[in-house]
Motif scaffolding. Structure first.
Motif, mmCIF file in Angstrom:
data_model
loop_
_atom_site.group_PDB
_atom_site.id
_atom_site.type_symbol
_atom_site.label_atom_id
_atom_site.label_comp_id
_atom_site.label_asym_id
_atom_site.label_seq_id
_atom_site.Cartn_x
_atom_site.Cartn_y
_atom_site.Cartn_z
ATOM 1 N N LYS A 166 22.529 51.868 56.522
ATOM 2 C CA LYS A 166 22.270 50.438 56.656
ATOM 3 C C LYS A 166 23.498 49.640 56.233
ATOM 4 C CE LYS A 166 19.149 46.758 55.173
ATOM 5 N NZ LYS A 166 18.011 46.374 54.314
ATOM 6 N N ALA A 167 23.872 48.643 57.054
ATOM 7 C CA ALA A 167 25.047 47.824 56.742
ATOM 8 C C ALA A 167 24.832 46.400 57.240
ATOM 9 C CB ALA A 167 26.297 48.417 57.372
ATOM 10 N N GLN A 168 25.260 45.429 56.438
ATOM 11 C CA GLN A 168 25.215 44.020 56.822
ATOM 12 C C GLN A 168 26.580 43.407 56.527
ATOM 13 O OE1 GLN A 168 22.037 43.137 54.099
ATOM 14 N NE2 GLN A 168 20.521 42.979 55.730
ATOM 15 N N LYS A 169 26.803 42.248 57.104
ATOM 16 C CA LYS A 169 28.103 41.594 56.923
ATOM 17 C C LYS A 169 28.010 40.492 55.869
ATOM 18 C CE LYS A 169 29.972 42.498 61.503
ATOM 19 N NZ LYS A 169 30.532 41.913 62.751
ATOM 20 N N SER A 170 28.900 40.543 54.918
ATOM 21 C CA SER A 170 29.023 39.445 53.951
ATOM 22 C C SER A 170 29.958 38.398 54.547
ATOM 23 C CB SER A 170 29.574 39.966 52.629
ATOM 24 O OG SER A 170 30.908 40.412 52.803
ATOM 25 N N ARG A 171 30.141 37.306 53.861
ATOM 26 C CA ARG A 171 30.964 36.225 54.412
ATOM 27 C C ARG A 171 32.407 36.661 54.620
ATOM 28 N NH1 ARG A 171 30.688 31.367 50.282
ATOM 29 N NH2 ARG A 171 32.087 30.467 51.851
ATOM 30 N N SER A 172 32.856 37.665 53.859
ATOM 31 C CA SER A 172 34.246 38.122 54.017
ATOM 32 C C SER A 172 34.419 39.028 55.230
ATOM 33 C CB SER A 172 34.689 38.873 52.756
ATOM 34 O OG SER A 172 33.888 40.019 52.564
ATOM 35 N N ASP A 173 33.303 39.546 55.779
ATOM 36 C CA ASP A 173 33.392 40.425 56.947
ATOM 37 C C ASP A 173 33.341 39.666 58.269
ATOM 38 O OD1 ASP A 173 33.366 42.758 55.344
ATOM 39 O OD2 ASP A 173 31.191 42.597 55.136
ATOM 40 N N PRO A 200 26.597 31.826 53.300
ATOM 41 C CA PRO A 200 25.238 32.337 53.582
ATOM 42 C C PRO A 200 24.212 31.249 53.872
ATOM 43 C CG PRO A 200 26.176 33.452 51.685
ATOM 44 C CD PRO A 200 27.113 32.327 52.017
ATOM 45 N N ILE A 201 24.468 30.022 53.472
ATOM 46 C CA ILE A 201 23.476 28.956 53.670
ATOM 47 C C ILE A 201 23.370 28.539 55.135
ATOM 48 C CG2 ILE A 201 25.021 26.997 53.326
ATOM 49 C CD1 ILE A 201 22.826 25.727 51.595
ATOM 50 N N PHE A 202 24.383 28.861 55.940
ATOM 51 C CA PHE A 202 24.389 28.448 57.344
ATOM 52 C C PHE A 202 23.884 29.569 58.257
ATOM 53 C CE2 PHE A 202 27.862 25.839 55.513
ATOM 54 C CZ PHE A 202 27.280 24.599 55.716
ATOM 55 N N VAL A 203 23.253 29.149 59.382
ATOM 56 C CA VAL A 203 22.852 30.118 60.406
ATOM 57 C C VAL A 203 24.107 30.777 60.973
ATOM 58 C CG1 VAL A 203 21.788 30.406 62.668
ATOM 59 C CG2 VAL A 203 20.775 28.841 61.009
ATOM 60 N N GLY A 204 24.103 32.093 61.028
ATOM 61 C CA GLY A 204 25.296 32.800 61.492
ATOM 62 C C GLY A 204 26.270 33.111 60.383
ATOM 63 N N GLY A 205 25.931 32.695 59.167
ATOM 64 C CA GLY A 205 26.810 32.990 58.034
ATOM 65 C C GLY A 205 26.589 34.403 57.511
ATOM 66 N N GLY A 206 27.349 34.741 56.495
ATOM 67 C CA GLY A 206 27.235 36.086 55.932
ATOM 68 C C GLY A 206 25.972 36.257 55.101
ATOM 69 N N VAL A 207 25.634 37.508 54.822
ATOM 70 C CA VAL A 207 24.483 37.825 53.973
ATOM 71 C C VAL A 207 24.926 37.768 52.515
ATOM 72 C CG1 VAL A 207 22.759 39.591 53.414
ATOM 73 C CG2 VAL A 207 23.503 39.263 55.778
#
Length: 200
Positions: A43-50, A74-81
């Motif tokens: 399992k992998a998700q993207k943080s804001r730096s990715d 993360p607060i925006f739609v399409g932002g990082g997790v």
């Protein structure tokens, strides 16, 4: 101690393998470790730096309401997790002594509960599901059944593959999860001796 063999005289087995007390803590640890070893852990998700995109501040700091830096937050739609998942291993260390101890404990408890049946052979010479169903009815094996057969003919595997909740394994493929989840274990005398050699 002795185990009854269906249609033959009883066979002597080691009490160190089929007569030990049940160690629930050890069995639980080994079962959890065995199941965790089968987890992919991919399992992998993207943080804001990715994320791709500019990091330019899109609005001035004051006078526009909430303060923001870039749209990758993360607060925006399409932002990082916020706390993005990363690939990881779920493996737990279980040494050989612990694994064998758990297997002995499980087999001993199954024997005490009368969930182990021993036969000379299964007598399935043709890959016919009908023969397998009749054999299970003869052995009064219902629910989830595990057949343990050493050097089993291919016909046995083929006859069993279309029967639900029935698994045919050899001694090398025995695992704690299958044993714990089985309603009935049916094994040949040859398999019984191999298990005894392995765990004694």
């Amino acid at each position: 101690m002795e185990l009854n063999v269906i249609g033959a005289k009883p066979v002597s087995v080691s009490e160190a393998v089929f007569g030990k007390e049940f160690r629930e803590d050890l069995v639980h640890q080994v079962v959890v470790a065995y199941r965790n070893a089968g987890r992919a852990g991919t399992k992998a998700q993207k943080s804001r730096s990715d994320l791709s995109g500019t990091t330019k501040k899109f609005k001035k700091q004051k006078g526009g309401g909430a303060r923001h830096g870039d749209f990758r937050a993360p607060i925006f739609v399409g932002g990082g997790v916020t706390f993005a998942a990363r690939p990881r291993s779920f493996a737990q260390k279980v040494n050989r002594k612990m694994f064998r101890g758990a297997m002995v404990s499980i087999l001993s408890e199954l024997n005490r509960q009368g969930r182990i049946s021993v036969v000379e052979s299964f007598g399935i010479e043709q890959p016919k599901t009908k023969q397998m169903v009749a054999k299970l009815a003869e052995l009064k094996a219902e629910g989830r059944v595990v057949l343990v057969a050493e050097n089993a003919p291919e016909a046995l595997y083929l006859a069993a593959r279309n029967v639900p909740y029935l698994h045919v394994v050899d001694v090398a493929a025995l695992d704690p999860v299958s044993l714990v989840g089985a309603d009935k274990i049916v094994m040949t005398v040859e398999s019984l001796k191999r298990i005894e050699e392995w765990l004694a």
